[in-house]
Motif scaffolding. Sequence first.
Motif, PDB file in Angstrom:
ATOM      1  N   ARG A 264       1.025  -5.271  -4.582  1.00 54.23           N
ATOM      2  CA  ARG A 264       1.821  -5.173  -3.355  1.00 54.23           C
ATOM      3  C   ARG A 264       1.348  -3.991  -2.509  1.00 54.23           C
ATOM      4  NH1 ARG A 264       6.023  -8.659  -3.663  1.00 54.23           N
ATOM      5  NH2 ARG A 264       6.767  -9.262  -5.730  1.00 54.23           N
ATOM      6  N   GLU A 265       0.960  -2.895  -3.159  1.00 50.48           N
ATOM      7  CA  GLU A 265       0.500  -1.719  -2.428  1.00 50.48           C
ATOM      8  C   GLU A 265      -0.762  -2.035  -1.617  1.00 50.48           C
ATOM      9  OE1 GLU A 265       1.481  -1.723  -5.538  1.00 50.48           O
ATOM     10  OE2 GLU A 265       3.285  -0.468  -5.400  1.00 50.48           O
ATOM     11  N   ALA A 266      -1.670  -2.811  -2.224  1.00 52.42           N
ATOM     12  CA  ALA A 266      -2.900  -3.194  -1.520  1.00 52.42           C
ATOM     13  C   ALA A 266      -2.574  -4.050  -0.304  1.00 52.42           C
ATOM     14  CB  ALA A 266      -3.843  -3.942  -2.464  1.00 52.42           C
ATOM     15  N   ARG A 267      -1.615  -4.959  -0.465  1.00 51.06           N
ATOM     16  CA  ARG A 267      -1.246  -5.809   0.662  1.00 51.06           C
ATOM     17  C   ARG A 267      -0.614  -4.979   1.774  1.00 51.06           C
ATOM     18  NH1 ARG A 267       3.776  -9.827   1.148  1.00 51.06           N
ATOM     19  NH2 ARG A 267       4.721  -7.779   1.272  1.00 51.06           N
ATOM     20  N   ARG A 268       0.250  -4.038   1.401  1.00 52.22           N
ATOM     21  CA  ARG A 268       0.895  -3.205   2.420  1.00 52.22           C
ATOM     22  C   ARG A 268      -0.127  -2.403   3.204  1.00 52.22           C
ATOM     23  NH1 ARG A 268       5.000  -1.507  -2.220  1.00 52.22           N
ATOM     24  NH2 ARG A 268       6.422  -3.300  -2.102  1.00 52.22           N
ATOM     25  N   PHE A 269      -1.136  -1.880   2.511  1.00 53.44           N
ATOM     26  CA  PHE A 269      -2.165  -1.116   3.195  1.00 53.44           C
ATOM     27  C   PHE A 269      -2.932  -2.009   4.167  1.00 53.44           C
ATOM     28  CE2 PHE A 269      -6.437   0.696   3.576  1.00 53.44           C
ATOM     29  CZ  PHE A 269      -6.121   1.984   3.987  1.00 53.44           C
TER      30      PHE A 269
END
Length: 360
Positions: free
Chosen positions: A125-130
């Motif tokens: 999810r962190e990668a997608r948010r970035f």
Amino acid sequence: MTTHVPFGLWRIGVAGSSMNMPNFVRPLCREIGARLARMSTVQIVHGGLKKRPRSRSFSVDWHVIQGAKTVLKDDTADRIETILASYELVNSASEEAAPDPAKPGSPKAESFVEGTLKHLGGRTREARRFGFVRSLDALIAIGGRTGTRQQLTLAHALDLPVISVPCVAGSSQRFWKNHRDELIERLKVNPSEAREWEEWPEELPRPGELAGRLVGTLAACLKKRAFVIMPFDEQYDTLYELVIERGLAGIGHEVIRTDRSGKPGDAIQHIEVGIRSADYCVVVLDGYRPNVLYEMGYAQALNKDMVILHSTGANPEEQIPVPFDISTQQRINYARPDSATLEQLLRAAKSITQSSTPQI
């Protein structure tokens, strides 16, 4: 620092609560969506989350997009974009996202797709948010928790215009408190206006009023875009480089000329997208070139404001008469591309952009 293409719609992202929102937040989200949709130069970008497991309410994303659809109706392909990560696409056809691979055994959340679907790589999810934030020109956050906090932090670090709604409890309110002075300065918000945002009653008797203020403030932070319609001929290089490009860039406007954008693809499509996404057009009418007249007509059909330049030449009496359909348009008649021409252009551009605030 932004990552938008050389020209195109301004990409404004929405983020925020996905769990049990207070009742007053829902109409606010829908009003924000409707006002963003009324801005013809904006594309609304969202993360496709509809509802968390065990949540009693739908997400900010869902309500904003539903509000936008009241304005756009079924014409959402170009104006709304859904960004989903690879693991979320597994069951997107059934509007059901796969579990987060970083959290084995996690329950599934409901997702939805509206407008264009964009696939982002990344396994967390962190990668997608970035990736989501990196694709934006501005961000509006309403409430939210850890994910929203991460998106706000990234947007702030990338120096994007950010509206962090302060009257909604959660990450948006905490972020506003932690960065209040910076946000007020960046957004050019009057301190008394900021206090009203902070103290807005939960009953929110006029959600449209607050939504209009928030979206209008964010829109004012985006650069004005000028699409240049002119003959692509060396004899006009001085006019473009020293008057149009340098002059408009000097007052903070983004100048778009398709033959110098370096963007591959279909030239006609680029012209149409450039005109649609521009706040106004600068037209060099000299010679009445067919491509110039075609693009000018397209801009007129879209009700775009235009600044028209027309050379009087060395001998005005030898000039070809202005076509009747154009003769009623106000023009800047110039003898040469000099400081006087620049002054008239800047005066006209400022007049247009100061009086063309979008109806939000």
